[in-house]
Design a protein around this motif. Structure first.
Motif, PDB file in Angstrom:
ATOM      1  N   VAL A   1      24.640  30.957  47.223  1.00 33.49           N
ATOM      2  CA  VAL A   1      25.110  32.068  48.052  1.00 33.49           C
ATOM      3  C   VAL A   1      26.612  31.949  48.280  1.00 33.49           C
ATOM      4  CG1 VAL A   1      24.989  33.101  50.351  1.00 33.49           C
ATOM      5  CG2 VAL A   1      22.886  32.456  49.171  1.00 33.49           C
ATOM      6  N   GLU A   2      27.078  30.722  48.478  1.00 31.43           N
ATOM      7  CA  GLU A   2      28.514  30.491  48.697  1.00 31.43           C
ATOM      8  C   GLU A   2      29.327  30.953  47.488  1.00 31.43           C
ATOM      9  OE1 GLU A   2      32.070  29.202  50.484  1.00 31.43           O
ATOM     10  OE2 GLU A   2      30.054  29.420  51.349  1.00 31.43           O
ATOM     11  N   ALA A   3      28.854  30.619  46.287  1.00 32.84           N
ATOM     12  CA  ALA A   3      29.562  31.037  45.069  1.00 32.84           C
ATOM     13  C   ALA A   3      29.534  32.556  44.902  1.00 32.84           C
ATOM     14  CB  ALA A   3      28.942  30.357  43.852  1.00 32.84           C
TER      15      ALA A   3
ATOM     16  N   TYR B   1      37.042  33.203  43.640  1.00 32.67           N
ATOM     17  CA  TYR B   1      38.167  34.126  43.467  1.00 32.67           C
ATOM     18  C   TYR B   1      38.520  34.857  44.754  1.00 32.67           C
ATOM     19  CZ  TYR B   1      38.080  33.504  38.405  1.00 32.67           C
ATOM     20  OH  TYR B   1      38.160  32.969  37.149  1.00 32.67           O
ATOM     21  N   TYR B   2      37.540  34.994  45.664  1.00 37.15           N
ATOM     22  CA  TYR B   2      37.776  35.672  46.945  1.00 37.15           C
ATOM     23  C   TYR B   2      37.323  34.771  48.097  1.00 37.15           C
ATOM     24  CZ  TYR B   2      38.212  39.676  43.847  1.00 37.15           C
ATOM     25  OH  TYR B   2      38.593  40.525  42.842  1.00 37.15           O
TER      26      TYR B   2
ATOM     27  N   TRP C   1      36.922  41.327  49.578  1.00 35.05           N
ATOM     28  CA  TRP C   1      36.520  41.950  48.321  1.00 35.05           C
ATOM     29  C   TRP C   1      37.230  43.278  48.057  1.00 35.05           C
ATOM     30  CZ3 TRP C   1      32.384  40.837  44.706  1.00 35.05           C
ATOM     31  CH2 TRP C   1      31.861  39.539  44.851  1.00 35.05           C
ATOM     32  N   ASP C   2      37.857  43.864  49.074  1.00 33.49           N
ATOM     33  CA  ASP C   2      38.506  45.156  48.822  1.00 33.49           C
ATOM     34  C   ASP C   2      39.792  44.985  48.004  1.00 33.49           C
ATOM     35  OD1 ASP C   2      40.043  44.006  50.749  1.00 33.49           O
ATOM     36  OD2 ASP C   2      40.061  45.724  52.111  1.00 33.49           O
ATOM     37  N   ARG C   3      40.213  43.731  47.786  1.00 33.89           N
ATOM     38  CA  ARG C   3      41.400  43.497  46.950  1.00 33.89           C
ATOM     39  C   ARG C   3      41.198  44.068  45.557  1.00 33.89           C
ATOM     40  NH1 ARG C   3      43.058  38.554  45.429  1.00 33.89           N
ATOM     41  NH2 ARG C   3      41.286  37.358  46.204  1.00 33.89           N
TER      42      ARG C   3
END
Length: 335
Positions: A299-301, A308-309, A314-316
């Motif tokens: 879940v962490e990954a 990457y975030y 995540w809106d990046r």
């Protein structure tokens, strides 16, 4: 609706999680008929790391879990409540079955099993034909329209993922075996299931008849997971049956210690539940990456998109795509 999607996913997911916990409590009480084992079973549910994570996972997982838990509870009401207005419950079961199948097609598996037991109950009680209509008409009409549209629009009744993952029909599925083994081992569930079954077989403990369809659903769902080869997302396929699996495991624990004196029984039950809760905590801390064989992602990954975030922003990626693609007029032109 102009609702921020992440917030909506979190609110709806937590709402379905809360409803799942509520009806899991009510279903467990129908089995145990006592507050303490019901409370402990629900404690295991709300401390299960996978269950908690998928409460805000943003997918349909928790909604499907809620539908299945609710129908299990309604089935237990049918077989235990003589004063029940059964016609209304049958219509409700049929509607919920429709919603669940529309949510995920594999919901057909557990509901088919429950329908067999409900039909047996109706036949045993010499119910009139109208009761069978109440049970089948809503689900047949709703899913029938949907299947007809699917066949017309796509040319297939089953989704693409079926033909990709299950089309070959492997008899020996390594990824499925690993997926199942990891779930039961990492959460330390198998020792309690094994001991509970041994005690039952050698001492002929009585199993509540209402548990039989629930146990069948768990077994057949596990075979389905095996056949599908599991999933790359941490134990997502197990989530729909976690509430009923925990009820069965709690029952096996209580069944195994039932002959001991009350102080010994309290000690053994307490130790069992501490081990199970602690195993969930350890799993949350120990599995934060990807397994060495690349079969399973934590879940962490997943939540950080493999690092990457890390700030969960995540809106990046959306903003970058917007800048690269240009103006809204250009996007409209591309459409």
């Amino acid at each position: 609706l102009k609702v921020e999607p992440v917030l909506w996913a979190q609110i709806s997911g937590i709402s379905f999680f809360a409803l799942t916990v509520f009806f899991s409590w009510k279903a467990a009480y129908k089995i145990f008929k006592s507050i303490i084992p019901t409370l402990l079973a629900n404690l295991l549910l709300i401390t299960n790391y996978t269950m908690i994570c998928y409460a805000t996972g943003g997918l349909e997982t928790m909604m499907q879990t809620f539908f299945l838990t609710l129908i299990i509870y309604l089935y237990l009401k049918i077989v235990s409540d003589e004063e029940l207005e059964i016609k209304k419950v049958l219509i409700l079961i049929s509607l919920i079955s429709s919603f669940a199948i529309l949510t995920r097609l594999d919901s057909i598996i557990p509901f088919s099993i429950l329908y067999i037991f409900i039909l047996f109950r109706l036949f045993k009680d010499n119910r009139k034909a109208e009761y069978y209509f109440f049970l089948f008409i809503p689900v047949v009409v709703i899913t029938g329209f949907w299947f007809t549209w699917k066949l017309y629009y796509y040319g297939n009744l089953l989704p693409n993922s079926y033909y990709i993952k299950l089309g070959e029909g492997l008899l020996f599925n390594v990824s499925g075996i690993k997926y199942i083994f990891r779930f039961f081992h990492w959460y330390m569930l198998w020792p309690f299931i094994l001991i509970g079954l041994i005690v039952h077989l050698f001492f002929k403990k009585k199993i509540d008849g209402n548990l039989i369809p629930i146990i069948l659903i768990i077994i057949i769902w596990i075979f389905y997971i095996y056949y599908a080869g599991g999933d790359f997302m941490e134990f997502r396929f197990f989530v729909p049956i976690i509430p009923i699996l925990i009820i069965v495991i709690s029952f096996l624990i209580y069944n195994a210690v039932s002959e001991f004196s009350k102080p010994v029984k309290v000690i053994l039950v307490t130790i069992s539940f501490i081990i199970l809760i602690f195993s969930s905590f350890l799993h949350s801390k120990n599995f934060t990456g990807i397994t060495e064989d690349n079969y399973l992602d934590s879940v962490e990954a997943l939540s950080t998109f493999y690092g990457y975030y890390p700030e969960n922003n995540w809106d990046r990626i959306g903003k970058i795509l917007k800048n690269e693609l240009g103006s809204e007029e250009l996007l409209k032109g591309l459409k």
